[in-house]
Design a protein around this motif. Structure first.
Motif, PDB file in Angstrom:
ATOM      1  N   ARG A 254     -38.696  -4.319  -0.826  1.00 45.43           N
ATOM      2  CA  ARG A 254     -39.222  -4.069  -2.174  1.00 45.43           C
ATOM      3  C   ARG A 254     -39.243  -5.356  -3.009  1.00 45.43           C
ATOM      4  NH1 ARG A 254     -35.958   0.588  -1.643  1.00 45.43           N
ATOM      5  NH2 ARG A 254     -34.330  -0.456  -2.868  1.00 45.43           N
ATOM      6  N   ASP A 255     -38.143  -6.127  -2.887  1.00 43.48           N
ATOM      7  CA  ASP A 255     -38.102  -7.401  -3.645  1.00 43.48           C
ATOM      8  C   ASP A 255     -39.230  -8.320  -3.200  1.00 43.48           C
ATOM      9  OD1 ASP A 255     -35.910  -6.450  -4.932  1.00 43.48           O
ATOM     10  OD2 ASP A 255     -34.435  -7.554  -3.680  1.00 43.48           O
ATOM     11  N   LEU A 256     -39.454  -8.344  -1.883  1.00 40.45           N
ATOM     12  CA  LEU A 256     -40.488  -9.215  -1.356  1.00 40.45           C
ATOM     13  C   LEU A 256     -41.868  -8.783  -1.860  1.00 40.45           C
ATOM     14  CD1 LEU A 256     -41.195 -11.586   0.473  1.00 40.45           C
ATOM     15  CD2 LEU A 256     -41.302  -9.998   2.400  1.00 40.45           C
ATOM     16  N   GLU A 257     -42.091  -7.475  -1.883  1.00 38.55           N
ATOM     17  CA  GLU A 257     -43.380  -6.976  -2.363  1.00 38.55           C
ATOM     18  C   GLU A 257     -43.591  -7.320  -3.837  1.00 38.55           C
ATOM     19  OE1 GLU A 257     -43.168  -2.854  -1.523  1.00 38.55           O
ATOM     20  OE2 GLU A 257     -43.811  -3.069   0.588  1.00 38.55           O
ATOM     21  N   GLU A 258     -42.503  -7.193  -4.639  1.00 35.64           N
ATOM     22  CA  GLU A 258     -42.617  -7.551  -6.070  1.00 35.64           C
ATOM     23  C   GLU A 258     -42.910  -9.051  -6.232  1.00 35.64           C
ATOM     24  OE1 GLU A 258     -39.023  -6.331  -7.899  1.00 35.64           O
ATOM     25  OE2 GLU A 258     -39.451  -4.159  -7.754  1.00 35.64           O
ATOM     26  N   ALA A 259     -42.225  -9.879  -5.424  1.00 37.90           N
ATOM     27  CA  ALA A 259     -42.453 -11.335  -5.514  1.00 37.90           C
ATOM     28  C   ALA A 259     -43.886 -11.668  -5.165  1.00 37.90           C
ATOM     29  CB  ALA A 259     -41.479 -12.071  -4.587  1.00 37.90           C
ATOM     30  N   VAL A 260     -44.423 -10.987  -4.093  1.00 31.77           N
ATOM     31  CA  VAL A 260     -45.820 -11.255  -3.708  1.00 31.77           C
ATOM     32  C   VAL A 260     -46.757 -10.859  -4.829  1.00 31.77           C
ATOM     33  CG1 VAL A 260     -47.642 -10.601  -2.097  1.00 31.77           C
ATOM     34  CG2 VAL A 260     -45.338 -11.106  -1.246  1.00 31.77           C
ATOM     35  N   THR A 261     -46.442  -9.715  -5.485  1.00 32.35           N
ATOM     36  CA  THR A 261     -47.296  -9.264  -6.604  1.00 32.35           C
ATOM     37  C   THR A 261     -47.297 -10.286  -7.747  1.00 32.35           C
ATOM     38  OG1 THR A 261     -46.840  -6.965  -6.025  1.00 32.35           O
ATOM     39  CG2 THR A 261     -47.689  -7.401  -8.244  1.00 32.35           C
ATOM     40  N   LEU A 262     -46.063 -10.778  -8.107  1.00 31.45           N
ATOM     41  CA  LEU A 262     -45.975 -11.788  -9.183  1.00 31.45           C
ATOM     42  C   LEU A 262     -46.705 -13.063  -8.800  1.00 31.45           C
ATOM     43  CD1 LEU A 262     -42.221 -11.347 -10.242  1.00 31.45           C
ATOM     44  CD2 LEU A 262     -44.268 -10.604 -11.483  1.00 31.45           C
ATOM     45  N   LEU A 263     -46.578 -13.447  -7.524  1.00 33.59           N
ATOM     46  CA  LEU A 263     -47.264 -14.668  -7.076  1.00 33.59           C
ATOM     47  C   LEU A 263     -48.776 -14.505  -7.186  1.00 33.59           C
ATOM     48  CD1 LEU A 263     -47.165 -17.448  -5.779  1.00 33.59           C
ATOM     49  CD2 LEU A 263     -47.074 -16.350  -3.537  1.00 33.59           C
ATOM     50  N   ASN A 264     -49.287 -13.347  -6.787  1.00 31.61           N
ATOM     51  CA  ASN A 264     -50.738 -13.126  -6.899  1.00 31.61           C
ATOM     52  C   ASN A 264     -51.201 -13.151  -8.347  1.00 31.61           C
ATOM     53  OD1 ASN A 264     -51.014 -12.888  -4.117  1.00 31.61           O
ATOM     54  ND2 ASN A 264     -50.663 -10.664  -4.133  1.00 31.61           N
ATOM     55  N   GLN A 265     -50.360 -12.556  -9.240  1.00 36.11           N
ATOM     56  CA  GLN A 265     -50.711 -12.596 -10.671  1.00 36.11           C
ATOM     57  C   GLN A 265     -50.732 -14.042 -11.207  1.00 36.11           C
ATOM     58  OE1 GLN A 265     -47.839 -10.061 -12.532  1.00 36.11           O
ATOM     59  NE2 GLN A 265     -48.829  -8.137 -11.843  1.00 36.11           N
ATOM     60  N   SER A 266     -49.739 -14.844 -10.806  1.00 37.51           N
ATOM     61  CA  SER A 266     -49.681 -16.251 -11.250  1.00 37.51           C
ATOM     62  C   SER A 266     -50.893 -17.008 -10.754  1.00 37.51           C
ATOM     63  CB  SER A 266     -48.395 -16.904 -10.752  1.00 37.51           C
ATOM     64  OG  SER A 266     -47.274 -16.255 -11.277  1.00 37.51           O
ATOM     65  N   ARG A 267     -51.260 -16.749  -9.486  1.00 35.08           N
ATOM     66  CA  ARG A 267     -52.434 -17.435  -8.942  1.00 35.08           C
ATOM     67  C   ARG A 267     -53.696 -17.049  -9.730  1.00 35.08           C
ATOM     68  NH1 ARG A 267     -51.550 -16.866  -2.366  1.00 35.08           N
ATOM     69  NH2 ARG A 267     -49.910 -18.482  -2.200  1.00 35.08           N
ATOM     70  N   ALA A 268     -53.786 -15.807 -10.126  1.00 39.92           N
ATOM     71  CA  ALA A 268     -54.968 -15.363 -10.893  1.00 39.92           C
ATOM     72  C   ALA A 268     -55.016 -16.051 -12.247  1.00 39.92           C
ATOM     73  CB  ALA A 268     -54.937 -13.830 -11.043  1.00 39.92           C
ATOM     74  N   ARG A 269     -53.818 -16.083 -12.934  1.00 40.76           N
ATOM     75  CA  ARG A 269     -53.809 -16.756 -14.231  1.00 40.76           C
ATOM     76  C   ARG A 269     -54.106 -18.245 -14.087  1.00 40.76           C
ATOM     77  NH1 ARG A 269     -49.390 -13.169 -15.271  1.00 40.76           N
ATOM     78  NH2 ARG A 269     -47.899 -14.787 -14.599  1.00 40.76           N
ATOM     79  N   LEU A 270     -53.587 -18.889 -13.039  1.00 35.85           N
ATOM     80  CA  LEU A 270     -53.858 -20.299 -12.806  1.00 35.85           C
ATOM     81  C   LEU A 270     -55.346 -20.532 -12.589  1.00 35.85           C
ATOM     82  CD1 LEU A 270     -52.814 -23.161 -12.380  1.00 35.85           C
ATOM     83  CD2 LEU A 270     -52.423 -22.596  -9.962  1.00 35.85           C
ATOM     84  N   ALA A 271     -55.984 -19.654 -11.843  1.00 36.48           N
ATOM     85  CA  ALA A 271     -57.422 -19.776 -11.597  1.00 36.48           C
ATOM     86  C   ALA A 271     -58.191 -19.645 -12.911  1.00 36.48           C
ATOM     87  CB  ALA A 271     -57.881 -18.725 -10.587  1.00 36.48           C
ATOM     88  N   GLU A 272     -57.746 -18.687 -13.801  1.00 35.81           N
ATOM     89  CA  GLU A 272     -58.423 -18.532 -15.090  1.00 35.81           C
ATOM     90  C   GLU A 272     -58.245 -19.786 -15.953  1.00 35.81           C
ATOM     91  OE1 GLU A 272     -56.765 -15.069 -16.824  1.00 35.81           O
ATOM     92  OE2 GLU A 272     -57.737 -13.661 -15.445  1.00 35.81           O
ATOM     93  N   ALA A 273     -56.995 -20.314 -15.975  1.00 33.00           N
ATOM     94  CA  ALA A 273     -56.749 -21.522 -16.783  1.00 33.00           C
ATOM     95  C   ALA A 273     -57.570 -22.702 -16.271  1.00 33.00           C
ATOM     96  CB  ALA A 273     -55.260 -21.878 -16.765  1.00 33.00           C
ATOM     97  N   LYS A 274     -57.663 -22.807 -14.947  1.00 34.11           N
ATOM     98  CA  LYS A 274     -58.457 -23.898 -14.370  1.00 34.11           C
ATOM     99  C   LYS A 274     -59.923 -23.742 -14.735  1.00 34.11           C
ATOM    100  CE  LYS A 274     -59.341 -26.286  -9.997  1.00 34.11           C
ATOM    101  NZ  LYS A 274     -59.073 -26.318  -8.542  1.00 34.11           N
ATOM    102  N   ALA A 275     -60.413 -22.527 -14.722  1.00 36.89           N
ATOM    103  CA  ALA A 275     -61.817 -22.283 -15.088  1.00 36.89           C
ATOM    104  C   ALA A 275     -62.043 -22.630 -16.559  1.00 36.89           C
ATOM    105  CB  ALA A 275     -62.190 -20.833 -14.814  1.00 36.89           C
ATOM    106  N   GLU A 276     -61.075 -22.218 -17.416  1.00 38.34           N
ATOM    107  CA  GLU A 276     -61.206 -22.555 -18.835  1.00 38.34           C
ATOM    108  C   GLU A 276     -61.177 -24.072 -19.046  1.00 38.34           C
ATOM    109  OE1 GLU A 276     -58.071 -20.528 -20.768  1.00 38.34           O
ATOM    110  OE2 GLU A 276     -58.996 -18.526 -20.599  1.00 38.34           O
ATOM    111  N   ALA A 277     -60.288 -24.778 -18.314  1.00 36.27           N
ATOM    112  CA  ALA A 277     -60.218 -26.248 -18.452  1.00 36.27           C
ATOM    113  C   ALA A 277     -61.524 -26.888 -18.011  1.00 36.27           C
ATOM    114  CB  ALA A 277     -59.048 -26.788 -17.625  1.00 36.27           C
TER     115      ALA A 277
END
Length: 741
Positions: free
Chosen positions: A66-89
């Motif tokens: 369960r912890d691993l699944e939550e970590a993967v979910t947070l990592l995917n969310q971070s990657r999405a936000r990073l992609a949005e920030a990069k697009a905005e930049a």
């Protein structure tokens, strides 16, 4: 004997293994344990213990999963936000790039490590042979080196690319720097570079070719106007004048020079070298002998010793020319030619008559005397003309300054304001030069002095207001020491002497003070002017009293070199001894030795007008302007109208009286020119109007600076202002008359 330590147990499950693999291991472990329980009842307790352990491990694996699944979910969310920030930049960078491309100036930004971050295409296109090197990562120092070596860059003053590069690198040390760069094809770029808050460098390049060309046209027009004034002056002189610049190139001449020398037309062009004139006159066989002309040629060639030269040259046609040469303030040469054929012919005739009868000698002597008088009158006609024509010469200058003052009252853009200031400065220079020429002309014309006894303090006290502001602008202390003695001299000339010495001292003093005062020495009173200026070298202390001679120093004050000439000639006219003491690096002291009388009460000099810069509106004021010159009258009316007044005008006393009677309103002040038509004077007009209408405030405007007129104006309570009129003095006086509504 101790038992050897057993190696640490190998963990059955590894947390880094995939989840499915861990589940498979647990499943096999459970199956093995179950078989052991079923096969042996004796080991059932231990087997059950192992089973419990397996169940506990399975729970931990599920928790880890369960912890691993939550970590993967947070990592995917971070990657999405990073992609949005990069697009905005990327979007912001593209917007910034598009904005920079839209501006009309070239722009570049360098990082704190001096590497190029970004620039627009206009910045790179400023220099076509450098455009291929303008890429991100380019070092700022390399960019400056590329520009210094560009074939498009124009270097002035004998500079080399390395000099330009060093100067540009030096400017990088400044927080902000602006300078102009010239490119081929008469193109000009203004460069503005500034440090950013993080230590980077921003460079802005603006093309200012149109502004430079417009300023050049305005300057050329101003120079053309000055050249026409000089041309008009030269053409009224009956001597031939030819001027060469510091490079021995023809700069100016008058018609009389062309008439006396008759050179080919192709030589009479600005910029013709002096050697071409020498070649022509040497091969044309114009002179009977080349010895005297060669003396002039040698004098021009000797740049180290150019003391004034006077030589007589005889032409093949029998005419005789008196040639006088001198150097100009800018290192050039002025050659003055005077036709003295008649004078020499009279002298030759006199020698011939001396060999004949005594009667003929007497008759010829009388004729010679008449001819000599005529020659002297002709030789001084220029000086007398200038001395007598001061009013006519100052009238148009006075009108021009009135129109300029009106122009300054209007709203103008920055360029118009700058041009107006330059024109005003040019007129001030013309006024200074014309005033000096008139002073010298009056002295040359044999103007007599009017000697009287008067308090010296009447001359010293006004100096404070006259020069205090001038000295303060240069950061100097200007001090005048009052004197209670009476002196015997001409007040007008003595005032001019002290003014010239004080003005000269302030002009050449960069720091410290200037002191004006007087002290007794025997039967004389020494009027002294001290300064803390650079001093005058010993070898130049006599030359500074000659016309157009100034101290040869890089920081020398601007001027024509006539101030001390006027001082010496005026002292010679008055019979006052002039002495000077000077030490380089310490200062200079001038002293005028004047006779004095027994001291009486300290005289109080007229206070005059305290000039201020208050610009009170003159709404409701009605000035009466009496002026016979139409241009000057129009200029005065325009100036008063721009100040808010409601002026009325007349050309003489009759018109002024009729105008006052017709309007039925008395003017608040009378502004009258001194010289009116048909012998009428402004002072007479003021006196007549006051006799009929009462004590109206009045101002007399004139170029006449005689002591007699000063006394008459003071006696009749009339303010005296001199031409060219200083509008600020008139405005200050009118402000004092302004009544509340």
């Amino acid at each position: 004997m101790p038992m050897p330590e057993s190696p640490p147990p190998v963990p059955i499950l590894h947390p880094n293994e995939p989840q499915q693999r861990q589940l498979d291991k647990l499943q096999r472990i459970v199956e093995v344990l179950m078989r052991r329980v079923e096969a042996s009842g004796e080991d059932s307790f231990n087997s059950y213990a192992h089973f419990q352990t397996a169940v506990a491990l399975e729970a931990q694996v599920k928790a880890r999963t369960r912890d691993l699944e939550e970590a993967v979910t947070l990592l995917n969310q971070s990657r999405a936000r990073l992609a949005e920030a990069k697009a905005e930049a990327e979007t912001a960078r593209a917007d910034l790039s598009n904005a920079l491309e839209a501006v009309r100036e070239g722009f570049a930004l360098f990082a704190p490590d001096d590497r190029l971050i970004m620039s627009n295409r206009r910045f790179a296109r400023m220099l076509p042979d450098v455009v291929g090197h303008i890429t991100p990562g380019l070092l700022l120092e390399d960019y400056i080196r590329l520009v210094s070596q560009s074939s498009e860059l124009v270097l002035s003053g004998g500079a080399i690319p390395e000099d330009w590069r060093r100067d540009r690198l030096h400017r990088l040390r400044q927080f902000h720097s602006d300078f102009v760069v010239e490119l081929k094809g008469d193109r000009w770029i203004q460069v503005s570079q500034q440090r950013t808050p993080d230590g980077g460098t921003a460079i802005l390049q603006t093309e200012v070719t149109d502004m430079v060309q417009l300023e050049r046209q305005q300057r050329d027009k101003l120079l053309d106007d000055q050249a026409r004034l000089i041309r008009a002056t030269l053409d009224h002189i009956n001597q031939g004048i030819c001027i060469f610049d510091a490079d021995d190139r023809l700069a100016a001449w008058n018609d009389q020079f062309f008439a006396l020398m008759s050179p080919p037309m192709e030589l009479m062009r600005t910029g013709t070298g002096f050697h071409r004139f020498v070649d022509h006159f040497t091969t044309a066989h114009i002179f009977r002998s080349l010895d005297e002309p060669q003396t002039v040629v040698d004098w021009v060639a000797d740049r180290r010793n150019r003391e004034p030269l006077c030589v007589e040259i005889q032409r093949n046609d029998g005419s005789i020319l008196d040639v006088f040469t001198d150097r100009t303030p800018d290192g050039g040469v002025v050659i003055c030619l005077t036709d003295v054929t008649k004078e020499r012919a009279i002298t030759a005739a006199l020698h011939e008559v001396n060999e004949t009868l005594e009667q003929r000698v007497k008759a010829r002597t009388a004729e010679m005397q008449q001819a000599r008088d005529a020659a002297e009158r002709a030789n001084t006609s220029k000086s007398r003309f200038l001395a007598a024509a001061s009013h006519d010469l100052l009238q148009p200058l006075n009108a021009a300054k009135l129109f300029l003052s009106t122009l300054e009252e209007t709203e103008m853009n920055e360029m118009q304001t700058d041009v107006t200031a330059r024109v005003k400065s040019a007129f001030d220079s013309v006024e200074t030069i014309l005033g000096a020429l008139l002073e010298i002309s009056k002295l040359d014309a044999g103007t007599s002095a009017t000697v009287s006894v008067f308090p010296l303090n009447r001359l010293l006290a006004p100096l404070r207001e006259e020069f205090q502001a001038f000295a303060a602008r240069k950061g100097l202390r200007f001090h005048v020491v009052d004197c209670g003695l009476d002196v015997e001299s001409d007040a007008s000339y003595l005032r001019r002497i002290i003014q010239n010495l004080a003005s000269n001292a302030i002009a050449y003093t960069e720091s410290g003070k200037v002191l004006v005062g007087a002290r007794r020495r025997g039967s004389e009173l020494l009027i002294e002017v001290h300064d803390t200026g650079p001093g005058i070298p010993t070898d130049q202390q006599e030359r500074v009293f000659h016309e157009f001679q100034r101290i040869e120093r890089q920081d020398a004050a601007p001027g024509m070199g006539l101030g001390l000439t006027i001082v010496r000639r005026a002292c010679d006219l008055l019979g006052h001894r002039l002495t000077m003491e000077s030490r380089e690096g310490v200062g200079t002291r001038f002293a005028v030795h004047v006779p004095f009388r027994t001291p009486g009460p300290v005289s109080r000099a007229p206070q005059g007008i305290r000039v201020t810069t208050v610009a009170t509106s003159l709404d409701g004021m009605i000035p009466l302007v009496i002026e016979n010159e139409a241009e000057v009258r129009l200029g005065m009316m325009t100036l008063l109208d721009s100040w808010g007044a409601s002026p009325i005008e007349a050309t003489n006393l009759a018109e002024a009286d009729e105008l006052v009677q017709e309007l039925g309103i008395l003017p608040d002040v009378i502004l009258a020119d001194y010289h009116l038509d048909e012998g009428e004077s402004g002072l007479q007009a003021i006196r007549s109007l006051r006799r009929v209408n009462g004590p109206i405030p009045a101002v007399l405007i004139t170029a006449n600076r005689s002591e007699r007129l000063i006394a008459r104006a003071e006696q009749e309570d009339v303010l005296l202002l001199y031409k060219p009129l200083q509008p600020v003095r008139l405005r200050t006086y009118l402000n004092t008359l302004q009544r509340p509504a």
